[in-house]
Design an enzyme around this catalytic site. Sequence first.
Site, mmCIF file in Angstrom:
data_model
loop_
_atom_site.group_PDB
_atom_site.id
_atom_site.type_symbol
_atom_site.label_atom_id
_atom_site.label_comp_id
_atom_site.label_asym_id
_atom_site.label_seq_id
_atom_site.Cartn_x
_atom_site.Cartn_y
_atom_site.Cartn_z
ATOM 1 N N ASP A 147 41.925 36.673 42.749
ATOM 2 C CA ASP A 147 41.576 35.528 41.868
ATOM 3 C C ASP A 147 42.035 34.491 42.273
ATOM 4 O OD1 ASP A 147 41.511 35.879 38.115
ATOM 5 O OD2 ASP A 147 40.849 34.425 39.649
HETATM 6 C C1 GLC Z 1 39.546 32.235 37.280
HETATM 7 C C2 GLC Z 1 39.134 33.397 36.812
HETATM 8 C C3 GLC Z 1 38.080 34.169 37.479
HETATM 9 C C4 GLC Z 1 37.331 33.306 38.079
HETATM 10 C C5 GLC Z 1 38.060 32.580 39.116
HETATM 11 C C6 GLC Z 1 37.164 31.514 39.840
HETATM 12 O O1 GLC Z 1 40.817 31.736 37.246
HETATM 13 O O2 GLC Z 1 40.401 34.326 36.348
HETATM 14 O O3 GLC Z 1 37.411 35.254 36.392
HETATM 15 O O4 GLC Z 1 36.177 34.111 38.701
HETATM 16 O O5 GLC Z 1 39.306 31.957 38.578
HETATM 17 O O6 GLC Z 1 36.945 30.419 38.973
#
Ligand code: GLC
Length: 743
Positions: free
Chosen positions: A265
């Site tokens: 993430d």
């Molecule tokens: C965010 C989310 C994830 C997302 C990523 C990119 O913090 O937790 O679901 O795909 O970052 O935006």
Amino acid sequence: MRSFLKPLWAAALLFPLQAAMAQTPVYLDDSKPIEDRVEDALSRMTLEEKVALCHAQSKFSSAGVPRLGLPENWMTDGPHGIRPEVAWDEWVQAGWTNDSCMAFPALTCLAATWNPDMSLRYGRAIGEEARYRNKNVLLGPGVNIYRTPLNGRNFEYMGEDPYLASEMVVPYIQGVQSCGVAACVKHFALNNQEYDRFGVDVEVSDRALYEIYLPAFKAAVQRGEAWAIMGSYNLYRGQHCCHNQRLLNDILRGEWGFDGVVVSDWGGVHNTREAAYNGLDMEFGTGTDGLSVSASDAYNHYFLARPFLEQIKAGVIPESVVDGKVRNILRMMFRTTMNPNRPYGSFEDPAHGEAARQIAEEGIVLLQNRDNTLPIRLEKTRKILVVGENAIKMMTVGGGSSSLKAQYEISPLDGLRARVGSAAEVVYARGYVGNIDGSYNGVVSKVDLSESRSADELLAEAVALARESDYVIFVGGLNKNSHQDCEGGDRYDYGLPYNQDRLIEALAEINPRTVVVLVSGNSVAMPWADRVGAIVEGWYCGSEAGHALAAVLVGDVNPSGKLPFTMCTRLEDYHAHALNDSLVYPGVNHREVYKDDIFVGYRWSDKQKKNHRPLFCFGHGLSYTTFEYGKAVLDRKQMTEADSLRVCVSVKNTGSRAGAEVVQLYVSDLKSSLPRPIKELKGFRKVMLQPGESREVEFVLDRTSLSYFDDAKHAWVAEPGRFEVLIGASAEDIRSRVGFELK
Ligand code: GLC
């Protein structure tokens, strides 16, 4: 040139060309097996090129190998639509004018259709948009289990039951990947709240882990064959889930045989050694050691960038470690960008709007319909009053990373006005002021929600109009602002915000044909439930929201949605809150213990006394017609582990209009050596029936339908003894039950 010389010249020129052609590198030859292409490409790469593949080069992309003609990898949010382009190293918009997408319904709405065909349709449509926008990884779907109604991101997920989420996530992934785009199922794992999401360390029994929190991910990987998966921010057993030995190496790779890419993430990676050894392949979104993210070489400071390269060069980390990561990344590339047979995708495609509307129409849930308040009888209606901020507020903007720049969004008010036309007068009253902000990362809501009147003035106006209207359609609920249905924070309490309860009660007092439409992704308290005519769960339905809702309210569409999670009367009726223990939720000093264990959702409410039954239970949803069930019949009274058991039940449309019913099959293990829920969903089938039509529905159960996870044996066990099959129209509305013996 003498004529006899030409062939010689031609041969002299052609030969090296033919020789060169004959030497097409294996990695560029799409007739070769992917694994051969992976090995060939890997063998040609330098160490620097290998390391570069393992971390971001911009907000949403990672390097390819330009020298070898291997393209970059481009990720995009999110589960409900293709996020607008952001600048190279910024969250704000890149300012493109050709990236406004179709906003599909939230995944809770998709789950509420209980229709895997809708999932496949959804995955194909959103996959076509990702493909057209040249993204080869879609950062979705999300399948974290609904454990608390306060979780800010439940709207992005598929409810409380692992079987329903498993059955609904597989076709979505297949649909996306049929477009040559990798689905990246998320957030793996135990990311069931937003509170302290970067730091909470979850403790959970293996029984709850394997029976509740992992199944949808396992189905996504094994049956959906997901090409990517995203680690979650939180910790499990003291290790961050983006580089967690047990989750990623032991379970995901070891037990499930995952051959795709593990993506972090954004900002979920915390050290090089664990990132190197504990199963992570691609690092995104890392804050760069105090450097401003716009520093020119910020990305070299990623844990899997220069530090990783230097430790390999120093012999601290063997090169085989980076080779393993690169194999997974190359495999994803050969399945996506390097697959010349990929379809081309499409964008601004009316077929996507059609899909979005149908999914919404099938997902909207009619929760209550006292005295057949609905559908609105237009022929006998003079005036309809629409009340509430959510009738006009844009819901495709906000909510966190799933926020979109939609081509269009039909509001509930616009949808109803378009549908009613001149058949009746549709008037609007604001009713209440919620949150007038509607912007996210530079995408600004087009609706001006500013309001100068007081709450009392707004209430008085709505009540006065309610007095003279045939119907009152109250459109409220939650929204995508922070601490509502929004990433990054949980709700502070279970009730409706902005004093909506007071207004709903005042309207219901005046007009018995008051319909409450909840635009939300979570359950809320409904103290007014027995005072209003009808209640509809309208979800976040995206671009086609207003059209779909209007179609259900006026009866063009017969609602067939069923709840994918339990709606309790009070917050403390949810197990995670019933224990009244902060360690259970939201955690204390970054430590959280899932003492609710396997008894989540209806698995808990089934065990409660009658006076604590849910307000609207799991699997609940009404129709404008009625259905009758026959007796469930089994093809055998006894079975062994090796057998399968056929269950047949007839269902008949006994009403006056066509409609779809979701026949649900639950299994009850009447006696088990380990505690088990009273019943568990192990089958469902959505059937469309004409008035008077009857259909035989068949289910096939096998040992997996009967098993529980024995954490001592670390194995699934189907224990001999008495079982019951329960056939129901919901978890509480059981229409037939029949016993059998497992020998
Ligand atoms: C965010 C989310 C994830 C997302 C990523 C990119 O913090 O937790 O679901 O795909 O970052 O935006």
